[in-house]
Design an enzyme around this catalytic site. Structure first.
Site, PDB file in Angstrom:
ATOM      1  N   ARG A  51     -41.773  26.990  -3.647  1.00 15.42           N
ATOM      2  CA  ARG A  51     -42.423  25.701  -3.366  1.00 15.42           C
ATOM      3  C   ARG A  51     -43.950  25.763  -3.478  1.00 15.42           C
ATOM      4  O   ARG A  51     -44.600  24.791  -3.776  1.00 15.42           O
ATOM      5  CB  ARG A  51     -42.084  25.291  -1.927  1.00 15.42           C
ATOM      6  CG  ARG A  51     -40.936  24.352  -1.812  1.00 15.42           C
ATOM      7  CD  ARG A  51     -40.719  24.007  -0.381  1.00 15.42           C
ATOM      8  NE  ARG A  51     -40.842  25.211   0.463  1.00 15.42           N
ATOM      9  CZ  ARG A  51     -40.432  25.275   1.729  1.00 15.42           C
ATOM     10  NH1 ARG A  51     -39.905  24.236   2.298  1.00 15.42           N
ATOM     11  NH2 ARG A  51     -40.551  26.375   2.423  1.00 15.42           N
ATOM     12  N   ASP A 235     -24.835  37.853  13.067  1.00 16.03           N
ATOM     13  CA  ASP A 235     -25.913  38.538  12.356  1.00 16.03           C
ATOM     14  C   ASP A 235     -25.473  39.910  11.836  1.00 16.03           C
ATOM     15  O   ASP A 235     -25.913  40.336  10.777  1.00 16.03           O
ATOM     16  CB  ASP A 235     -27.117  38.702  13.305  1.00 16.03           C
ATOM     17  CG  ASP A 235     -28.350  39.243  12.594  1.00 16.03           C
ATOM     18  OD1 ASP A 235     -28.706  38.685  11.546  1.00 16.03           O
ATOM     19  OD2 ASP A 235     -28.947  40.229  13.090  1.00 16.03           O
ATOM     20  N   HIS A 240     -22.119  43.285   8.324  1.00 20.86           N
ATOM     21  CA  HIS A 240     -22.409  44.715   8.112  1.00 20.86           C
ATOM     22  C   HIS A 240     -21.344  45.623   8.751  1.00 20.86           C
ATOM     23  O   HIS A 240     -20.826  46.529   8.108  1.00 20.86           O
ATOM     24  CB  HIS A 240     -23.780  45.083   8.670  1.00 20.86           C
ATOM     25  CG  HIS A 240     -24.913  44.265   8.126  1.00 20.86           C
ATOM     26  ND1 HIS A 240     -24.938  43.819   6.837  1.00 20.86           N
ATOM     27  CD2 HIS A 240     -26.063  43.820   8.687  1.00 20.86           C
ATOM     28  CE1 HIS A 240     -26.067  43.136   6.626  1.00 20.86           C
ATOM     29  NE2 HIS A 240     -26.753  43.120   7.744  1.00 20.86           N
TER      30      HIS A 240
HETATM   31  C1  BG6 Z   1     -30.053  42.157   8.862  1.00 18.04           C
HETATM   32  C2  BG6 Z   1     -30.053  41.452  10.187  1.00 18.04           C
HETATM   33  O1  BG6 Z   1     -29.011  41.689   8.054  1.00 18.04           O
HETATM   34  O2  BG6 Z   1     -29.887  43.558   9.076  1.00 18.04           O
HETATM   35  C3  BG6 Z   1     -31.145  41.991  11.087  1.00 18.04           C
HETATM   36  O3  BG6 Z   1     -30.239  40.068   9.987  1.00 18.04           O
HETATM   37  C4  BG6 Z   1     -31.037  43.494  11.202  1.00 18.04           C
HETATM   38  O4  BG6 Z   1     -31.106  41.378  12.375  1.00 18.04           O
HETATM   39  C5  BG6 Z   1     -30.921  44.143   9.838  1.00 18.04           C
HETATM   40  O5  BG6 Z   1     -32.188  43.953  11.885  1.00 18.04           O
HETATM   41  C6  BG6 Z   1     -30.629  45.618   9.953  1.00 18.04           C
HETATM   42  O6  BG6 Z   1     -30.721  46.230   8.687  1.00 18.04           O
HETATM   43  P1  BG6 Z   1     -31.146  47.746   8.540  1.00 18.04           P
HETATM   44  O7  BG6 Z   1     -31.003  48.023   7.083  1.00 18.04           O
HETATM   45  O8  BG6 Z   1     -32.552  47.861   9.034  1.00 18.04           O
HETATM   46  O9  BG6 Z   1     -30.202  48.527   9.401  1.00 18.04           O
END
Ligand code: BG6
Length: 483
Positions: A51, A235, A240
């Site tokens: 933007r 999250d 993950h």
């Molecule tokens: C992100 C989350 O997807 O992964 C965050 O939104 C988190 O809250 C992060 O801190 C952690 O990723 P990594 O690679 O630092 O373990």
């Protein structure tokens, strides 16, 4: 050993949201690194689209600063940075209007791989996809990359999938979960499926339980507003931790191909039992020294969002019946630690004197820090004086085994290069994301209906007391988070 670099074909990559945080921190520094090691062909083009009314020079200045901030001095020279910046263009685009699309079309070249990285709010996925399609900018073999969060529940994920699928085929869509780009996560697949040693033991007959820990020492930092709507479940766990669980629990795919791997992951998610509320602990951090905690960080005094979550999960199939998976993740914990511990059962009959504190065989897959894999074994304590046992770990830490230069890639670099190569193996398929939401939704729904607040835990600690009980009551214990 030095990491091998296999060049990719020249490409045009358009990054929507190119002036945003993720682009500055991860995407563009990652691309610079690929350029520096010679993986990115010189005639590739990266087009920032956003933007902000920048011109190309202003955009290059922004990215120069980002590279200086996020790439160590030893890993860049001014000449390399300037050569990389030459590959950048910029176009001011209105994601929901007409501005900029014609100019963007003019910047793209024929016969080059085209990839569109949407580092923007998911609410814009649909309109950007539609415009890429309507303007003819997206061709039938273009790729579109989308970031998490991919929806906040099943219905919203289905709507996002429908928006994307109106304009792109599933084989063109790359849904990022950056955990799948981590070196050890991929090595977990090599460990399981390239060795004959582990697979015969990889079941509930031999594995007592699995612990998956993703502990963070930081709090929600500047993301309180987003996080408060999300919490640890949305999250971290739905994506993950779920991906890590899938890679541990899945059946061997017939081939290392995107759909063969993803079919097996979907089956794991679909085999998850609903989680009993008594097997879940939610927590919120609090710092007694500073008299403030999560609620202040999130700027919501009434917040019931969890910054910590622990749960016992069952995979209801032949391989895993009787082997629980304990998951935990949280912010503001004692240390940053992500690991998977596969804990094996004790020998059926022990012929040696009892060893105090024996923890038994375990395979520890460490994602961060000190990534690597260790196998804990029991041996005889050296020296005379009887048969005393002790435990040692066989260390397969990458730095030790392969040398420090071997694994310098960040998850994002690897994933972006996979997009250019057209390899979807490390990306989530639409049905996979939906299955994960279908599992998570009832759990989140039950919290919303209940009046129970998350338990408070000390910032810098190991999480709420209740989470110890979650595993102690089964006669097991968590591995330590930090020392
Ligand atoms: C992100 C989350 O997807 O992964 C965050 O939104 C988190 O809250 C992060 O801190 C952690 O990723 P990594 O690679 O630092 O373990």
């Amino acid at each position: 050993m030095v990491a091998r670099v296999i060049p990719v074909d020249p490409f045009d990559l358009v990054i929507f949201g190119a002036t945003g945080d993720l682009a500055r921190r991860k995407i563009l520094p990652g691309l610079f690194h690929r350029f520096r090691v010679g993986q990115m062909p010189d005639d590739s083009k990266i087009i920032g689209a956003a933007r902000s009314k920048f011109d190309t020079n202003e955009f290059r200045d922004l990215i120069r600063e980002a590279i200086q901030e996020f790439i160590a001095e030893k890993d860049r020279s001014d000449d390399q940075v300037e050569a990389f910046l030459e590959c950048l263009d910029y176009v001011h685009v209105d994601a929901t209007g007409d501005t900029g699309w014609k100019k963007l079309a003019g910047l793209l070249r024929e016969n080059k791989i085209r990839a569109f990285y949407l580092s923007v709010s998911p609410s814009l996925f649909g309109s950007i996809a539609q415009r890429l399609s309507d303007t003819g900018i997206a061709t039938s073999d273009s790729r579109i990359v989308v970031e998490k969060p991919f929806g906040h529940d099943l219905a919203s994920a289905q709507a996002l999938n429908a928006d994307l699928l109106r304009c792109f085929d599933e084989k063109q869509i790359y849904r990022i979960d950056h955990y799948l780009g981590k070196e050890t996560v991929q090595n977990l697949m090599a460990l399981r499926f390239a060795n004959s040693l582990f697979e015969p033991l990889w079941n509930s007959t031999h594995i007592d339980h699995v612990q998956i820990t993703v502990a963070e020492s930081l709090g929600v930092e500047g993301r309180g507003e987003y996080y408060d709507q999300s919490g640890a479940m949305r999250d971290m766990v739905q994506n993950h931790l779920m991906q890590l669980l899938c890679l541990i629990a899945m059946e061997p795919p017939s081939r290392f191909e995107p759909n063969a791997v993803r079919d097996e992951k979907v089956k794991v998610i679909e085999a998850l039992e609903p989680v009993d509320p008594s097997e879940i602990v939610r927590g919120q951090y609090y710092d007694w020294n500073e008299s403030k905690g999560y609620k202040e960080d999130a700027n919501n005094p009434e917040s019931r969002t969890e910054s910590y979550l622990a749960m016992k999960v069952a995979v209801a199939n032949w391989r895993w019946a009787g082997t629980p998976f304990y998951l935990r993740t949280g912010k503001k914990l004692r240390a940053r630690l992500s690991e998977i511990a596969v804990v094996f059962r004790d020998p059926p009959h022990m012929i040696f004197p009892k060893m105090e504190g024996r923890r038994g065989n375990a395979l520890i897959i460490r994602l961060q820090p000190d990534e690597g894999i260790k196998l804990r074994t029991t041996i005889k304590e050296p020296g005379p004086g009887g048969m005393r046992l002790t435990e040692v770990s066989m260390d397969m830490t990458f730095d030790n085994a392969l040398g420090e230069d071997m694994h310098t890639e960040d998850a994002y670099e690897r994933l972006i290069m996979d997009v250019i190569r057209g390899n979807q193996t490390l990306f989530m398929r639409g049905d996979e994301v939906e299955a994960a939401w279908a599992w998570a939704d009832p759990i989140i729904g039950a919290w919303q209906e209940s009046s129970q607040k998350p338990a408070s835990y000390d910032s810098g600690g190991s999480g709420p007391e209740e989470s110890l009980m979650l595993i102690h009551k089964d006669g097991r214990r968590w591995r330590a988070i930090g020392s």
